[in-house]
Motif scaffolding. Sequence first.
Motif, PDB file in Angstrom:
ATOM      1  N   THR A  30      34.916  26.062 -41.869  1.00 38.37           N
ATOM      2  CA  THR A  30      34.295  27.084 -41.028  1.00 38.37           C
ATOM      3  C   THR A  30      34.681  26.785 -39.587  1.00 38.37           C
ATOM      4  OG1 THR A  30      32.448  27.270 -42.561  1.00 38.37           O
ATOM      5  CG2 THR A  30      32.100  28.124 -40.332  1.00 38.37           C
ATOM      6  N   GLY A  31      35.241  27.782 -38.909  1.00 35.29           N
ATOM      7  CA  GLY A  31      35.683  27.612 -37.524  1.00 35.29           C
ATOM      8  C   GLY A  31      34.537  27.182 -36.626  1.00 35.29           C
ATOM      9  N   ARG A  32      34.779  26.194 -35.803  1.00 34.97           N
ATOM     10  CA  ARG A  32      33.727  25.650 -34.944  1.00 34.97           C
ATOM     11  C   ARG A  32      33.289  26.619 -33.863  1.00 34.97           C
ATOM     12  NH1 ARG A  32      38.511  23.874 -33.693  1.00 34.97           N
ATOM     13  NH2 ARG A  32      39.189  23.587 -31.548  1.00 34.97           N
ATOM     14  N   ARG A  33      34.171  27.510 -33.441  1.00 33.57           N
ATOM     15  CA  ARG A  33      33.823  28.485 -32.398  1.00 33.57           C
ATOM     16  C   ARG A  33      33.572  29.874 -32.964  1.00 33.57           C
ATOM     17  NH1 ARG A  33      38.481  27.306 -28.122  1.00 33.57           N
ATOM     18  NH2 ARG A  33      39.050  25.506 -29.319  1.00 33.57           N
ATOM     19  N   GLU A  81      49.871  14.946 -30.523  1.00 34.47           N
ATOM     20  CA  GLU A  81      48.799  14.327 -29.737  1.00 34.47           C
ATOM     21  C   GLU A  81      47.418  14.897 -30.045  1.00 34.47           C
ATOM     22  OE1 GLU A  81      49.461  14.027 -25.558  1.00 34.47           O
ATOM     23  OE2 GLU A  81      51.510  13.314 -25.818  1.00 34.47           O
ATOM     24  N   ALA A  82      47.330  16.213 -30.205  1.00 33.18           N
ATOM     25  CA  ALA A  82      46.022  16.860 -30.384  1.00 33.18           C
ATOM     26  C   ALA A  82      45.462  16.613 -31.784  1.00 33.18           C
ATOM     27  CB  ALA A  82      46.163  18.364 -30.148  1.00 33.18           C
ATOM     28  N   GLU A  83      44.143  16.646 -31.864  1.00 34.03           N
ATOM     29  CA  GLU A  83      43.493  16.587 -33.171  1.00 34.03           C
ATOM     30  C   GLU A  83      43.745  17.915 -33.883  1.00 34.03           C
ATOM     31  OE1 GLU A  83      42.232  14.034 -34.475  1.00 34.03           O
ATOM     32  OE2 GLU A  83      41.599  12.742 -32.834  1.00 34.03           O
ATOM     33  N   PRO A  84      43.938  17.893 -35.200  1.00 32.42           N
ATOM     34  CA  PRO A  84      44.134  19.158 -35.909  1.00 32.42           C
ATOM     35  C   PRO A  84      42.847  19.992 -35.904  1.00 32.42           C
ATOM     36  CG  PRO A  84      44.101  17.311 -37.456  1.00 32.42           C
ATOM     37  CD  PRO A  84      44.035  16.730 -36.085  1.00 32.42           C
ATOM     38  N   ALA A  85      43.006  21.308 -35.837  1.00 35.02           N
ATOM     39  CA  ALA A  85      41.847  22.206 -35.788  1.00 35.02           C
ATOM     40  C   ALA A  85      40.952  22.020 -37.002  1.00 35.02           C
ATOM     41  CB  ALA A  85      42.316  23.656 -35.677  1.00 35.02           C
ATOM     42  N   TRP A  86      41.532  21.788 -38.170  1.00 36.40           N
ATOM     43  CA  TRP A  86      40.696  21.652 -39.372  1.00 36.40           C
ATOM     44  C   TRP A  86      39.755  20.455 -39.246  1.00 36.40           C
ATOM     45  CZ3 TRP A  86      40.921  17.180 -42.176  1.00 36.40           C
ATOM     46  CH2 TRP A  86      42.101  16.412 -42.113  1.00 36.40           C
ATOM     47  N   THR A 117      32.236  19.768 -36.850  1.00 36.85           N
ATOM     48  CA  THR A 117      31.136  20.668 -36.504  1.00 36.85           C
ATOM     49  C   THR A 117      30.432  21.196 -37.744  1.00 36.85           C
ATOM     50  OG1 THR A 117      32.283  21.309 -34.479  1.00 36.85           O
ATOM     51  CG2 THR A 117      30.542  22.786 -35.246  1.00 36.85           C
ATOM     52  N   HIS A 118      31.217  21.572 -38.750  1.00 34.59           N
ATOM     53  CA  HIS A 118      30.700  22.118 -40.017  1.00 34.59           C
ATOM     54  C   HIS A 118      31.302  21.304 -41.161  1.00 34.59           C
ATOM     55  CE1 HIS A 118      29.243  25.611 -37.814  1.00 34.59           C
ATOM     56  NE2 HIS A 118      30.441  25.767 -37.294  1.00 34.59           N
TER      57      HIS A 118
END
Length: 154
Positions: free
Chosen positions: A49-52, A80-85, A91-92
């Motif tokens: 589930t998308g955090r935003r 470098e960035a954390e993956p969105a998943w 968050t969920h």
Amino acid sequence: MTKAPRLPPRWFIRLFWSAHRAVHRLSGRRVGLWRPGAKGWGTLRLTTTGRRTGEQRSVIIGYFEDGPNLVSMAMNGWGEAEPAWWLNLQTHPDATVDLPDGRRQVHGRAATGEERARLWARWTEIDPNLNAHAARRPSETAVVVLAPGPTPPS
């Protein structure tokens, strides 16, 4: 000092995983997921589930099995960035995974301490270049445990 193994360009890694998802979708979900072997990883489709947005988001990631748990790494193609998943799971934490033999509900969390060390060591058996690849990232790569779930409320 040992030189880090070469990685394909970032655009190629992103293109590869996008194409993988497209093949999985266009095949009616019959192609693109496989179980891990004795010395290799498998792939699963994780829906978070998308955090935003609160909308469902799906991605195909590598994993191995640790008893009833599925284990992955939040590596984002070693970017470098954390993956969105992974941000979504933080968050969920309740999510769904599709495996070659069906769908199941899971609860995601980061492995810590001894458990993380043990699971990281297992990944190094699968990928001997793991430590060199992980050294490219500015922060520690999370080892993600997808436990059978969702976790019941306390």
